[in-house]
Design a protein around this motif. Structure first.
Motif, PDB file in Angstrom:
ATOM      1  N   THR A  44     -11.237  10.547 -10.641  1.00  0.00           N
ATOM      2  CA  THR A  44     -11.252  11.849 -11.334  1.00  0.00           C
ATOM      3  C   THR A  44     -10.924  12.967 -10.340  1.00  0.00           C
ATOM      4  O   THR A  44     -10.923  12.766  -9.126  1.00  0.00           O
ATOM      5  N   GLU A  45     -10.699  14.164 -10.914  1.00  0.00           N
ATOM      6  CA  GLU A  45     -10.400  15.330 -10.076  1.00  0.00           C
ATOM      7  C   GLU A  45     -11.556  15.602  -9.102  1.00  0.00           C
ATOM      8  O   GLU A  45     -11.343  15.909  -7.931  1.00  0.00           O
ATOM      9  N   ASP A  46     -12.767  15.463  -9.625  1.00  0.00           N
ATOM     10  CA  ASP A  46     -13.946  15.692  -8.785  1.00  0.00           C
ATOM     11  C   ASP A  46     -14.030  14.644  -7.664  1.00  0.00           C
ATOM     12  O   ASP A  46     -14.351  14.973  -6.516  1.00  0.00           O
TER      13      ASP A  46
ATOM     14  N   ASP B 282       0.808  -1.224   0.000  1.00  0.00           N
ATOM     15  CA  ASP B 282       0.000   0.000   0.000  1.00  0.00           C
ATOM     16  C   ASP B 282       0.846   1.282   0.000  1.00  0.00           C
ATOM     17  O   ASP B 282       0.860   2.037   0.983  1.00  0.00           O
ATOM     18  N   PRO B 283       1.553   1.558  -1.096  1.00  0.00           N
ATOM     19  CA  PRO B 283       2.419   2.749  -1.107  1.00  0.00           C
ATOM     20  C   PRO B 283       1.632   4.061  -1.044  1.00  0.00           C
ATOM     21  O   PRO B 283       0.494   4.130  -1.516  1.00  0.00           O
ATOM     22  N   MET B 284       2.264   5.084  -0.479  1.00  0.00           N
ATOM     23  CA  MET B 284       1.630   6.408  -0.451  1.00  0.00           C
ATOM     24  C   MET B 284       1.648   6.987  -1.862  1.00  0.00           C
ATOM     25  O   MET B 284       2.634   6.830  -2.583  1.00  0.00           O
TER      26      MET B 284
ATOM     27  N   HIS C 214      -0.648  11.078  -9.094  1.00  0.00           N
ATOM     28  CA  HIS C 214      -0.648   9.649  -9.452  1.00  0.00           C
ATOM     29  C   HIS C 214      -2.072   9.198  -9.760  1.00  0.00           C
ATOM     30  O   HIS C 214      -2.321   8.466 -10.724  1.00  0.00           O
ATOM     31  N   ILE C 215      -3.013   9.642  -8.916  1.00  0.00           N
ATOM     32  CA  ILE C 215      -4.413   9.224  -9.081  1.00  0.00           C
ATOM     33  C   ILE C 215      -4.945   9.677 -10.431  1.00  0.00           C
ATOM     34  O   ILE C 215      -5.603   8.912 -11.146  1.00  0.00           O
ATOM     35  N   LEU C 216      -4.601  10.905 -10.826  1.00  0.00           N
ATOM     36  CA  LEU C 216      -5.082  11.437 -12.115  1.00  0.00           C
ATOM     37  C   LEU C 216      -4.364  10.777 -13.289  1.00  0.00           C
ATOM     38  O   LEU C 216      -4.994  10.354 -14.258  1.00  0.00           O
ATOM     39  N   SER C 217      -3.027  10.656 -13.194  1.00  0.00           N
ATOM     40  CA  SER C 217      -2.253  10.100 -14.313  1.00  0.00           C
ATOM     41  C   SER C 217      -2.659   8.667 -14.610  1.00  0.00           C
ATOM     42  O   SER C 217      -2.713   8.258 -15.770  1.00  0.00           O
TER      43      SER C 217
END
Ligand code: C5P
Length: 236
Positions: free
Chosen positions: A144-146, A129-131, A136-139
């Motif tokens: 999504t951003e929302d 479970d890396p930070m 990272h979440i978007l790429s």
């Protein structure tokens, strides 16, 4: 509601399909694990205590305006929930420094964090479970951003509701982990909220009342969970 095939067997819960594709059954087992499943034990009554504790907290959150997957308890160790499309992300808020934060940053244990910290972790046992961060979440399109904005807003809203709930019952909510999922166009709180996924200390003595008792071999794990439940008025 008919229980159907087992869909997923996690470290402490099993998820079953039902005859309604929008609903799942969560079975809270007695299994207790730590250190990515390296330490596993069966603790009597834990499944029942966590099932009832989780339902109590989810109902409090829902009543305070946090949308959750929880529907109802259907047996001692089982609850009916909405079938979410889970995001592979863990959201952690910390009010007091301890645990992996202190190891990672070399900061002192037991500091009051004002403002509290917020961290994202990738749900991946093999990688421990890396930070991760928003980029990272978007790429990698994990959310999504929302959805990122909603996860932060809802996780902090949970902090406002639960720090007060626990403080009024003589406990400090030190830190906790939440997971979210998509359901019919909305983002809902999924997974569980139990002493397996948060840290709770007695406000006077700072006695640990959560899974750190298991991680650190302190004993009295389920007794501590029962004490937390009792202080909050959860019926076991
Ligand atoms: O280990 P760490 O200090 O990062 O944990 C922060 C909080 O998140 C703790 O309350 C812990 O129980 C919870 N957590 C969890 N599941 C994980 C990682 C952390 O419930 N996989």
């Amino acid at each position: 509601m008919k229980k159907q095939a087992e869909l997923f067997n996690g470290k402490a819960k099993t998820v079953y399909a039902t005859d309604d594709p929008d609903k799942l059954i969560l079975h809270f087992r007695n299994d207790t694990s730590a250190f990515d499943g390296e330490k596993i034990e069966q603790l009597d009554r834990k499944g029942m205590v966590n099932n009832r504790f989780n339902a109590f907290i989810m109902e409090k959150l829902e009543a305070a305006g946090v949308p959750t997957h929880h529907e109802k308890i259907i047996s001692d160790e089982e609850s009916l929930v909405k079938n979410l499309d889970m995001l592979p992300i863990e959201c952690v808020v910390r009010n007091i420094s301890t645990g992996s934060l202190c190891k990672r940053l070399g900061v002192e244990e037991g500091m009051d964090l004002n403002p509290p910290t917020f961290e994202f972790f990738l749900k991946n046992d093999e990688l421990h479970d890396p930070m991760i961060n928003d980029y990272h979440i978007l790429s990698f399109k994990w959310a999504t951003e929302d959805e990122i904005a909603q996860m932060k807003t809802l996780t902090f809203k949970v902090n406002d509701i639960l720090t007060k709930l626990f403080r009024d019952a003589g406990m400090l909510l030190v830190d906790y982990k939440l997971e979210f999922g998509r359901y019919q166009g909305a983002l809902l709180l999924g997974d569980e909220f139990t002493p397996d996924g948060c840290r709770l200390w007695d406000i006077e003595t700072r006695k640990k009342l959560d899974k750190d008792r298991f991680r650190q071999g302190l004993g009295g794990v389920v007794e501590a969970y029962e004490e937390v439940a009792h202080r909050l008025g959860v019926k076991l």
